[in-house]
Design a protein around this motif. Structure first.
Motif, short mmCIF file in Angstrom:
data_model
loop_
_atom_site.label_atom_id
_atom_site.label_comp_id
_atom_site.label_asym_id
_atom_site.label_seq_id
_atom_site.Cartn_x
_atom_site.Cartn_y
_atom_site.Cartn_z
N THR A 54 0.84 -1.19 0.00
CA THR A 54 0.00 0.00 0.00
C THR A 54 0.88 1.25 0.00
O THR A 54 1.84 1.33 0.75
N LEU A 55 0.53 2.18 -0.85
CA LEU A 55 1.22 3.47 -0.89
C LEU A 55 0.31 4.53 -0.31
O LEU A 55 -0.81 4.71 -0.78
N LEU A 56 0.78 5.20 0.72
CA LEU A 56 0.08 6.34 1.29
C LEU A 56 0.78 7.59 0.78
O LEU A 56 1.99 7.72 0.90
N VAL A 57 0.01 8.50 0.21
CA VAL A 57 0.56 9.74 -0.32
C VAL A 57 -0.05 10.89 0.46
O VAL A 57 -1.27 10.97 0.61
N HIS A 61 1.95 19.97 3.14
CA HIS A 61 1.09 20.96 3.79
C HIS A 61 -0.36 20.49 3.88
O HIS A 61 -1.28 21.31 3.92
N ASP A 62 -0.57 19.18 3.91
CA ASP A 62 -1.92 18.63 3.92
C ASP A 62 -2.58 18.91 5.27
O ASP A 62 -2.13 18.41 6.31
N LEU A 63 -3.65 19.68 5.27
CA LEU A 63 -4.38 19.99 6.49
C LEU A 63 -5.49 18.99 6.78
O LEU A 63 -5.92 18.85 7.92
N GLU A 69 -0.95 11.88 10.76
CA GLU A 69 -2.07 10.95 10.63
C GLU A 69 -1.74 9.84 9.63
O GLU A 69 -2.04 8.67 9.86
N ALA A 70 -1.09 10.21 8.53
CA ALA A 70 -0.68 9.21 7.54
C ALA A 70 0.35 8.24 8.15
O ALA A 70 0.30 7.03 7.90
N ARG A 76 0.04 1.02 11.30
CA ARG A 76 -0.95 -0.03 11.56
C ARG A 76 -1.07 -1.01 10.40
O ARG A 76 -1.78 -2.02 10.51
N MET A 77 -0.39 -0.72 9.29
CA MET A 77 -0.52 -1.55 8.10
C MET A 77 0.73 -2.42 7.93
O MET A 77 1.84 -1.95 8.14
N PRO A 78 0.54 -3.68 7.56
CA PRO A 78 1.69 -4.59 7.48
C PRO A 78 2.69 -4.29 6.37
O PRO A 78 3.86 -4.60 6.50
N ASP A 79 2.26 -3.69 5.27
CA ASP A 79 3.17 -3.48 4.14
C ASP A 79 2.88 -2.13 3.48
O ASP A 79 2.47 -2.07 2.32
#
Length: 114
Positions: A54-57, A61-63, A69-70, A76-79
């Motif tokens: 999984t890719l979190l982007v 400056h993300d409000l 939070e990311a 909490r994610m395994p990969d």
């Protein structure tokens, strides 16, 4: 909402395009979409069960989804991999398309190339 979606230094042209896009929508559709996001159930408990890369982007400056939070989601994610897009807010793919695309392509190449 625009100031919460984009980085402070985002060009006026991009901001104007986003406003124009929003103005083209039916008001009832916008309300329904916002209500659906507001009322959706919390699915954070499912994060540890995701058995896939999984890719979190997140924008620097993300409000709406700050980097902290990311990072908490990633933990909490395994990969999971986190990519922070410099000079962007929540709409990093619009604000910094080259950096966003490079991060996505790099992730896909790293994870799925033979």
């Amino acid at each position: 909402l625009i100031p919460k979606l984009v980085a402070p230094q985002t060009s006026g042209m991009i901001k104007a395009e986003l406003i124009n896009l929003a103005m083209e929508q039916k008001p009832e559709s916008v309300v329904a979409a916002l209500e659906a996001m507001r009322d959706r159930p919390d699915s954070a408990d499912l994060l540890p069960t995701l058995d896939l890369p999984t890719l979190l982007v997140v924008g620097e400056h993300d409000l709406l989804t700050p980097q902290t939070e990311a990072e908490a989601m990633m933990d909490r994610m395994p990969d999971a991999t986190l990519r922070v897009i410099q000079g962007a807010g929540h709409l990093s793919n619009v604000e910094q398309p080259e950096s966003f695309t490079a991060g996505l392509v790099g992730f896909l190449n790293d994870r799925f190339s033979p």
